[in-house]
Design an enzyme around this catalytic site. Structure first.
Site, PDB file in Angstrom:
ATOM      1  N   ASP A   4     -55.112 -20.094 -24.191  1.00 53.98           N
ATOM      2  CA  ASP A   4     -56.428 -20.487 -23.677  1.00 53.98           C
ATOM      3  C   ASP A   4     -56.642 -21.995 -23.814  1.00 53.98           C
ATOM      4  OD1 ASP A   4     -59.081 -20.353 -22.664  1.00 53.98           O
ATOM      5  OD2 ASP A   4     -59.240 -18.321 -23.401  1.00 53.98           O
TER       6      ASP A   4
ATOM      7  N   GLU B 273     -71.807 -18.090  -6.185  1.00 50.26           N
ATOM      8  CA  GLU B 273     -71.187 -19.401  -6.370  1.00 50.26           C
ATOM      9  C   GLU B 273     -70.559 -19.950  -5.084  1.00 50.26           C
ATOM     10  OE1 GLU B 273     -71.072 -16.908  -8.468  1.00 50.26           O
ATOM     11  OE2 GLU B 273     -71.621 -17.631 -10.469  1.00 50.26           O
TER      12      GLU B 273
ATOM     13  N   ASN C 177     -71.086 -12.497  -6.669  1.00 49.12           N
ATOM     14  CA  ASN C 177     -70.653 -13.387  -7.741  1.00 49.12           C
ATOM     15  C   ASN C 177     -69.238 -13.898  -7.490  1.00 49.12           C
ATOM     16  OD1 ASN C 177     -71.456 -14.329 -10.567  1.00 49.12           O
ATOM     17  ND2 ASN C 177     -69.345 -13.627 -10.851  1.00 49.12           N
TER      18      ASN C 177
HETATM   19 MN    MN Z   1     -72.139 -15.963 -11.630  1.00 48.24          MN
END
Ligand code: MN
Length: 447
Positions: A253, A204, A141
């Site tokens: 954020d 990814e 990942n």
């Molecule tokens: Mn992922």
């Protein structure tokens, strides 16, 4: 392909602004980033006070630049992304690469990490793509996480309960820390892929490699069991601790407000790989780049979902004013009255954080707030065309949502032209002056 390849391309296209004044990592560089945020250029800070390193920012700050990085026009963006999500390609693992020019022990005090906002707890790394694999090696990942710099070899990592969180939990259950590489200064395709909502189990990096026609190379790390882009500028190698936690934040954020503080895991940084003359990449929290990288992949989800209820979706914009996350404007060609409301429902279903959505006809530019407001002013009747859904789960980033339950109220505005009223009433008047006058106007403007 590397960030450097992309920068060379942007230099040619006069998209890079060179900042010659020596500026500090504490507020001064972020201040300039904020000033040039709106459709601004790539910023190359040539002198960083107290460091030998250059810093770069706003690389993915416009849609145009992201598309240029992928070698496509804006009209092909959603298609390109969905294709890459559906057909990831494993990048080639190579033995060596520019990122291994220097391999050294961790000393985070030597890197120009930025302190962005007044109440931020510490300097933060905001552009790192974090790679990890499951203990059995089956799941890989890559995702983007903010990293708070605690001291010379410790970071705090914000883990939203998604894929990396799951890998960390799996490692914890096996009684292990989780090895990670944190790569800074990568090609835009890698950042965009790492922000994409592909399922758990899809790596990814493979998506990034598919996005740039097999142009990604990875290397094995020197200190941990992980890989990283061979052409990254700087890679921090670390382990997410199974046991150590700290209070993380405050930190800003995407909405530009301070996120709450939480207990989050500590990363022990055990080594560094970097280019000899690495450039540090910054990313302004709540800035254009943050909004685009986080928002764009969700525009694709909305586009796919809405495409199922109307034959033609012209454009989707998770708008700047809505922080690239909470507000969407969608232009469609509707077939019958009532389609507009289905578009709104499909958009809310596709992007659960979405709070307000406006659907307009294809003659409205979804990227022009005045155009959208004009559509609402002339085509929308609140008594007929408004959809309000109470007590729905929304975004945790919405300050006005119920802070305990997370419930919010969603509003959809159908600002498409009603077919029940005469078409002529809605026609936008044009001045048919012709090309001659267009040339004259261009001359007047000095173009
Ligand atoms: Mn992922």
């Amino acid at each position: 392909m590397s960030l450097r390849d992309f920068l060379r391309q942007m230099e040619k296209e006069k998209e890079v602004l060179h900042v010659k004044d020596a500026l500090s990592t504490s507020f001064e560089i972020p201040f300039v980033m904020k000033k040039f945020d709106k459709e601004g250029p790539v910023l190359l800070f040539e002198k960083v006070k107290g460091y030998d390193t250059k810093a770069i920012a706003n690389v993915c700050g416009t849609r145009r630049r992201i598309c240029a990085g992928l070698g496509i026009g804006q009209e092909g963006l959603y298609q390109t992304l969905t294709e890459a999500w559906g057909s990831p390609k494993k990048p080639k693992t190579v033995g060596d690469g520019p990122v291994k020019e220097v391999v050294e022990r961790a000393d985070l005090s030597r890197f120009p990490f930025l302190t962005h906002f007044e109440k931020d707890a510490a300097p933060y790394i905001t552009s790192a793509v974090v790679y990890a694999k499951s203990v059995d090696g089956k799941v890989e990942n890559v995702s983007v996480h903010r990293l708070e710099v605690l001291d010379k070899n410790h970071l705090a990592i914000r883990l939203v309960p998604r894929h990396l969180f799951k890998l960390w939990q799996m490692a914890k259950e096996a009684g292990k820390d989780l090895d990670v590489s944190m790569s800074i200064g990568v090609h835009p395709a890698v950042l965009l892929a790492a922000s994409s909502p592909v399922p758990f189990g899809v790596c990814e990096f493979d998506v990034a490699n598919a996005l740039i026609g097999n142009g990604l190379r990875v290397v094995e790390c020197e200190h941990v069991n992980a890989c990283a882009p061979a052409e990254a500028e700087l890679v921090l190698e670390g382990r997410i601790s199974a046991s150590k936690e700290v209070v993380e934040g405050p930190f800003v954020d995407i909405t530009g407000t301070y996120d709450v503080q939480r207990r989050q895991p500590v990363v022990d940084v055990v080594g560094v790989m970097r280019r000899r003359d690495f450039v540090y990449e910054g990313l302004l929290p709540s800035g254009a780049e943050h909004r685009l990288l986080m928002g764009l992949p969700h525009e694709v989800l909305i586009w796919e979902s809405v495409s199922k209820v109307v034959p033609k979706v012209c454009a989707v914009n998770l708008s700047v004013g809505g922080s690239g996350w909470l507000h969407a404007v969608i232009s469609v060609e509707k077939q019958v009255d009532g389609d507009g409301k289905n578009v709104l429902l499909a958009a809310f279903a596709a992007h659960p954080s979405l709070k307000h959505a406006v659907v307009v006809d294809s003659d409205i530019d979804v990227f022009d707030p005045c155009d959208v407001e004009w559509a609402i002013a002339t085509r929308f009747q609140a008594g007929e065309d408004l959809v309000v859904v109470k007590n729905v789960r929304g975004s945790t980033l919405d300050s006005s949502a119920d802070q305990e339950t997370g419930l919010t109220t969603k509003m959809g505005v159908d600002a498409t032209r009603p077919f029940t009223k005469p078409k002529e009433k809605f026609e936008r008047a044009k001045i048919p002056a012709g090309r001659n006058v267009e040339t004259a106007v261009r001359r007047l403007r000095g173009l």
